[in-house]
Design an enzyme around this catalytic site. Structure first.
Site, short mmCIF file in Angstrom:
data_model
loop_
_atom_site.label_atom_id
_atom_site.label_comp_id
_atom_site.label_asym_id
_atom_site.label_seq_id
_atom_site.Cartn_x
_atom_site.Cartn_y
_atom_site.Cartn_z
N GLU A 1 47.71 49.52 43.19
CA GLU A 1 46.79 48.58 43.94
C GLU A 1 46.46 49.66 45.15
OE1 GLU A 1 48.27 44.82 44.02
OE2 GLU A 1 47.78 44.46 46.32
N GLU B 1 43.75 51.50 43.99
CA GLU B 1 42.41 50.66 43.84
C GLU B 1 41.70 50.45 45.13
OE1 GLU B 1 43.47 46.88 42.07
OE2 GLU B 1 41.30 46.09 42.56
N CYS C 1 57.70 35.22 48.55
CA CYS C 1 58.54 34.76 47.30
C CYS C 1 59.91 34.36 47.43
CB CYS C 1 58.74 36.06 46.50
SG CYS C 1 57.26 36.80 46.23
N LYS D 1 55.02 31.39 38.32
CA LYS D 1 55.16 32.89 37.05
C LYS D 1 55.14 32.23 35.79
CE LYS D 1 55.34 36.33 40.02
NZ LYS D 1 54.30 37.29 39.92
N GLU E 1 45.24 36.06 28.96
CA GLU E 1 44.84 37.29 29.20
C GLU E 1 46.02 38.20 29.34
OE1 GLU E 1 43.92 34.66 31.08
OE2 GLU E 1 43.91 35.25 33.05
N CYS F 1 49.68 39.63 43.76
CA CYS F 1 51.06 39.69 43.19
C CYS F 1 51.54 37.91 42.97
CB CYS F 1 52.22 40.21 44.13
SG CYS F 1 51.70 41.92 44.24
N GLU G 1 51.42 31.86 34.86
CA GLU G 1 51.14 33.10 34.59
C GLU G 1 51.44 33.83 33.73
OE1 GLU G 1 52.93 36.27 37.12
OE2 GLU G 1 51.04 37.19 37.69
N SER H 1 42.25 42.27 44.03
CA SER H 1 42.73 43.24 43.11
C SER H 1 42.73 42.81 41.70
CB SER H 1 44.15 43.98 43.59
OG SER H 1 44.78 44.82 42.83
#
Lengths: 593, 154
Positions: free
Chosen positions: A280, A283, A523, A366, A374, A307, A369, A327
Site C-alpha cells: 500500500e 501504491e 478493529c 471478514k 474475487e 483493510c 469478505e 487502494s
C-alpha cells in the site's frame, strides 16, 4: 449541581444527569436493556423504572434527568413488582428457547429473568402468533426476529455510530419490527456486515453466523493441513471472552491455545499486515509520483485504505464514484489467504488442495469478505472459514482448555513473524501510523520525526483526526516530494467516514491519504470482539495494542525479515506482477438501499 | 420510471430536502398513486440523502401510507365499536361478496383494495367507510352495493 436522595442517601450531581447515572454513582444497580453507553437514550424497554416519591407513575431512570430534592427509590416493592411484570411481558414476546440459543449465558434478558425469578406462563406466549422468520442469508449476521425485544439498540447503532441505517423500525404497535428496507434479506441490503449491532443486541436476535462446527471438522480430518491466522486485535480482546479483564495481552496464550485446539500451524495476520504496508505504501508513492511528476490526470487521490471490509462494502454502496480512490491492496486477511495456498504450500511442500485456511478475526465483515468471488486468486477459496474472537473463545471452552494457565508459545514459521507496525493495525490510526513509519523512511532514508516512532497525532478516540507530515531532504529518486506536505486523515465509525468522504466530494477538504476503519476504535472495537463494549473497554484495548507495539523488537514493516524473504523468494518486487495477481483486488458498485 | 424520478424531484423542490420534508414528499407520492413502490422510496432516499430503510420505516408507520400494492380505489371500512354496533359486519360482507375479495386484498384488475381502518370520526353516522379520501356514511348493504356499482362504472 442538583441535590437529591436515592434510597435515602443524599447525592449532588451535575444538572442534566439522569437518575440512572446518579444511582450508579451511589453504586445502586438499576437494570437496563435498551440503554447503552454508546447510544442515545431510547427509554422504550422500561426495565429501568424507579419510584419518584410524590410522582403518580414510575419513571424510566435512563430517560429522566434529576431535579432538585427528588426522592428516588430504586428497589421499592412497587418498583420490583413493576420490573418483574415488564420482564415477563418482554418474555411473552420473546422466543425463550434459552438452552438452544447461541446467546445462552450471554443474554441480558436471560440474566434479568434469572435475577427477577420470573414465573412460568404468567402472560400468554405471543411468539407463535407472529410468523417470524430467521434471516440466515448473510454470511456474517443472523437475524432472528422471534428473539427481538425491539429495544432498537441495533437501529441506533446502525444510524448513530455507522450512519448506514440498514435497519429501521417498521410498522407500529404489535406489528412493529426491526426491519431492513422492505424487509429484504440482509444480504440484499446496504448492511456492511460490521456487526456493531451484534455487539449491542441484548438478546439472541442478532448474532454472528458461526462456523465452529465446520472448523472442528476440518481440524479432525487427517487429510487436511489447517493453517490459522490471527488478526492484530484478537490478541488483546480474546482474554475478555475467557474471564480476563479488558486490556490484557494474551498473544502467547492464544498461540498455545490454537495449538492445543489442533491447528496444524499457527500463523499471524500481522505478517500480511506488514506486507500490506509495503504494497500500500508503494501504491501511495506510485500515485503521488504519477500526480506530481507525470501530471497524469487519471490518477486518483486521495487514496484510502482497504483493510476494513465494512468500509469497503460501505463505499461500494454509498460513494461508488470513489472506488478508484480505494487502494487496490487486499486486506491482510485476504493477502494471507492467497499466500497460504501458494507461497506457504510451496515452501512447506503441501498440496494446496489440502490446505484449509482459517482466520480468527475481531470482525464479522471478514466472513463476507472471504466469500467474495474475487477472493480466489490462489485458485481456491483463499480463506475457507472466518471465526470471530468470540467463536475462538467458545472453541477454547469446548476443548476444556484452562486458558489462563497456558504457557506462552510462539507463532510458527513461515508467515508468523511480524512487527509493531503490524499490530497497531488493530487500532484506529494504526494503518496510517504503520504506513507513515515505512513510507517516510523509504523516501527520506530517515525515521519518522516522532519520538520513539509514536505518531501521536493519528492516535486517539476522536472520530476524525487530521495530521500532516512535511517531507524534506528526500533521497535523490524521491526528490519530487521535497517540500510536499502529506495530508492525512483518520476516521473510525462509518458515520465519521461518511462525513470525511462528503468533505472530499464537496471539495471542503484535501487529503493525500485517508484511513478508515468501520468500527469504533478500529478493529479492537470490531463486531466480532467480546461483548460488552463501551468507550472505557475500547480505551483499555487500545492501550494494550500500543503496549504490544512497544514490546516488539522490530517496529517497522519494511524491517520484517520474513517480508524481505518473501519478496526475494516469491513476489519479486512490491506492486509487481505476482503481487497484482495475488495481493490486489477490485471493487464493485452496489445498489443504494 | 423517468416520470417518477421527475415527480420525486418536483416534490423535493417544493417541500425541501431536509429530513422533515420526508412526510410531505411521501404524501405527494400517495396522491399520484395509492401506494408507495420500493423504487419510489429509493428515489426519495437518494433525493434527501437518507437511507431507503429510513424512508420505509417512516412510510410503514402510517396507516394511510401503503407500501403494499393497492388498487385505484382503496376502501377503508371502520373497524371500531360504534360502526360494529350499527351493522358494519353486513356491509363488510356485502363488499366482500360484490368485489370477491377479503379484507387486505386487491381485485385482480387492480381497481379495488379492501382495508379496515380505525375510527374516522363518523360515529354519529355509523357505519362509515372511506373510498380514497371520500367518506360514505349510514351504510347499509343496499347502499354500499349502489356505491360500488357507481365506482365500477368509472
Amino acid at each position: 449541581m442538583v441535590n437529591l436522595t436515592i434510597n435515602g442517601l443524599h447525592i449532588s450531581v451535575k444538572e442534566g444527569t439522569t437518575i440512572l447515572d446518579a444511582a450508579r454513582k451511589l453504586n445502586f444497580k438499576v437494570p437496563t436493556l435498551c440503554n447503552h453507553p454508546d447510544l442515545c437514550v431510547a427509554g422504550n424497554c422500561r426495565v429501568c423504572v424507579v419510584e419518584q416519591l410524590s410522582a403518580k407513575t414510575l419513571v424510566a431512570s435512563c430517560a429522566t434527568p434529576v431535579t432538585e430534592n427528588m426522592q428516588i427509590l430504586t428497589n421499592s416493592l412497587k418498583v420490583r413488582t413493576a420490573r418483574k411484570h415488564i420482564i415477563e411481558l418482554l418474555l411473552s414476546e420473546h422466543k425463550a428457547d434459552c438452552t438452544k440459543c447461541y446467546k445462552n449465558g450471554f443474554c441480558e434478558l436471560q440474566s434479568l429473568a434469572n435475577e427477577y425469578s420470573v414465573g412460568d406462563h404468567v402472560y400468554i406466549d405471543l411468539v407463535p402468533i407472529h410468523a417470524h422468520k430467521i434471516d440466515k442469508t448473510s454470511p456474517s449476521i443472523t437475524k432472528d426476529d422471534s428473539k427481538c425485544i425491539r429495544c432498537q439498540r441495533c437501529v441506533r447503532t446502525c444510524a448513530e455510530l455507522q450512519g448506514v441505517n440498514a435497519l429501521t423500525v417498521a410498522n407500529k404497535g404489535k406489528e412493529m419490527k426491526i426491519s431492513s428496507f422492505f424487509d429484504k434479506p440482509m444480504h440484499e441490503v446496504i448492511c456492511t456486515n460490521c456487526g456493531q449491532c451484534i455487539n449491542r443486541c441484548p438478546t439472541g436476535a442478532l448474532v454472528e453466523r458461526n462456523y465452529i462446527e465446520e472448523v472442528w471438522e476440518e481440524i479432525l480430518d487427517p487429510n487436511t493441513h489447517v493453517v490459522v491466522q490471527t488478526a492484530p486485535a484478537v490478541r488483546i480482546g480474546l482474554g475478555e471472552a475467557l474471564g480476563l479483564n479488558p486490556g490484557q495481552r494474551v498473544t502467547g496464550k492464544m498461540v498455545a491455545a490454537l495449538k492445543r485446539l489442533g491447528f496444524n500451524s499457527v500463523l499471524d495476520t500481522d505478517f500480511t499486515a506488514d506486507l500490506t504496508i509495503i504494497e500500500e505504501g508503494t501504491e501511495l508513492l506510485g500515485r503521488l509520483k504519477r500526480a506530481l511528476v507525470d501530471k497524469d490526470p487519471t490518477v486518483k487521490l486521495p487514496m484510502t485504505t482497504s483493510c476494513s471490509p465494512g468500509w469497503i462494502k460501505f463505499i461500494e454502496h454509498a460513494f461508488p464514484e470513489f472506488l478508484d480512490n480505494v487502494s487496490t491492496c487486499k486486506s491482510p486477511q485476504q493477502m494471507f489467504g492467497a499466500l497460504a495456498k501458494t507461497y506457504y504450500a510451496q515452501k512447506k511442500g503441501l498440496d494446496p488442495k489440502k490446505v484449509v485456511s482459517v482466520s480468527i478475526m475481531p470482525c464479522t465483515a471478514k466472513k463476507y469478505e472471504a466469500d467474495r468471488p474475487e477472493m480466489r486468486s490462489s485458485g481456491f477459496k483463499d480463506v475457507d472459514y472466518v471465526l470471530t474472537t468470540r467463536e475462538l473463545a467458545r472453541m477454547i471452552k469446548q476443548a476444556g482448555i484452562n486458558f489462563d494457565m497456558l504457557e506462552d508459545m510462539k507463532y510458527d514459521s513461515i508467515m508468523g513473524q511480524s512487527t509493531g507496525a503490524a499490530v497497531i493495525f488493530g487500532a484506529t490510526g494504526g494503518v496510517m501510523e504503520a504506513a507513515l513509519r515505512t513510507v517516510y523512511e523509504i523516501v527520506t532514508g530517515r525515521e519518522v520525526p516522532f519520538n520513539g516512532l509514536n505518531i501521536i497525532p493519528v492516535r486517539g478516540m476522536d472520530g476524525v483526526r487530521e495530521a500532516s507530515i512535511l517531507i524534506e531532504n528526500c533521497k535523490p529518486e524521491w526528490a519530487f516530494l521535497n517540500g510536499v506536505e502529506v495530508k492525512c486523515v483518520v476516521a473510525h465509525g462509518l458515520a465519521n467516514a461518511r462525513q470525511v468522504m462528503k468533505n472530499v466530494r464537496d471539495g471542503k477538504a484535501v487529503y493525500h491519504f485517508i484511513e478508515v476503519m468501520a468500527c469504533p476504535g478500529g478493529c479492537l472495537g470490531g463486531g466480532g470482539q467480546p461483548i460488552p463494549t463501551n468507550e472505557q473497554i475500547r480505551k483499555k484495548r487500545t492501550e494494550a495494542i500500543y503496549a504490544e507495539d512497544m514490546g516488539m523488537p522490530i517496529r517497522k514493516s519494511h524491517e520484517n525479515p520474513e517480508i524481505t524473504a518473501i519478496y526475494k523468494d516469491f513476489l519479486g518486487e512490491p506492486n509487481g506482477h505476482k503481487s497484482h495477481e495475488l495481493l490486489h483486488t477490485h471493487y464493485t458498485v452496489r445498489r443504494s438501499y | 420510471m423517468l416520470e417518477q424520478v421527475n415527480l420525486v424531484k418536483e416534490l423535493a423542490d417544493k417541500h425541501g430536502r431536509r429530513r422533515d420534508s420526508l412526510i410531505p414528499i411521501l404524501q405527494g407520492l400517495m396522491e399520484e398513486k395509492n401506494y408507495l413502490t420500493d423504487e419510489a422510496m429509493v428515489l426519495v432516499a437518494k433525493e434527501l440523502d437518507i437511507s431507503a430503510a429510513d424512508v420505509y420505516g417512516t412510510a410503514s408507520f402510517y396507516t394511510f401510507m401503503d407500501t403494499d400494492v393497492r388498487g385505484k380505489y382503496v376502501i377503508r371500512i371502520c373497524k371500531t365499536i360504534s360502526c360494529s354496533m350499527k351493522g358494519k359486519i353486513d356491509v363488510l360482507h356485502t363488499i366482500e361478496e360484490t368485489l370477491k375479495i377479503k379484507v387486505g386484498e386487491t381485485t385482480s384488475d387492480k381497481k379495488f383494495s379492501l382495508l379496515e381502518t380505525n375510527c374516522i370520526g363518523w360515529c354519529h353516522k355509523a357505519p362509515a367507510m372511506l373510498i380514497n379520501d371520500t367518506p360514505y356514511t349510514e351504510l347499509t348493504p343496499q347502499k354500499v352495493t349502489e356505491i360500488l356499482q357507481e365506482y365500477m362504472k368509472l
